[in-house]
Write a protein that holds these residues in place. Structure first.
Motif: not given
Length: 109
Positions: A18-19, A21-26, A12-16, A62-63
């Motif tokens: 990556x989430x 990272x992706x959300x900040x780049x979006x 869950x930590x690794x998925x959060x 949230x992430x």
């Protein structure tokens, strides 16, 4: 059982992470609206005409909260139980003290 909890929390930590990272780049930067004012941006987007700032910023928050909570849980799961911890210097054995230099060294002439 302890190993299973550790593995699940780590996933869950690794998925959060990556989430986040992706959300900040979006997300758009602060200067992104200036280009739209001069006609290079589109008024409508995938998330509506108001933009995606509200949805993406709440999702990022949230992430990030999930990431920090799972980091704290990992600390408590991996710490040795039943043993008081003295911190990072717990296993450190001090060596003999170095001789102090009370007077400056004399330079031979």
């Amino acid at each position: 059982m302890d190993n299973l909890v550790h593995t699940l929390v780590l996933i869950v930590n690794v998925v959060a992470a990556f989430a986040v990272i992706v959300l900040v780049l979006l997300q758009h930067g602060k200067g992104a609206d200036m280009g739209a004012a001069f006609g290079s941006g589109s008024a409508g987007s995938l998330f509506g005409s108001s933009g995606s700032a509200n949805f993406l910023s709440r999702s990022t928050a949230v992430c990030a909260t999930v990431f920090f909570v799972t980091c704290l849980v990992l600390v408590f799961v991996t710490s040795p139980s039943g043993k008081s911890s003295a911190g990072a210097m717990e296993g450190f054995k001090p060596t003999a003290a170095a001789p102090s230099a009370s007077a400056p060294a004399q330079i031979p002439e």
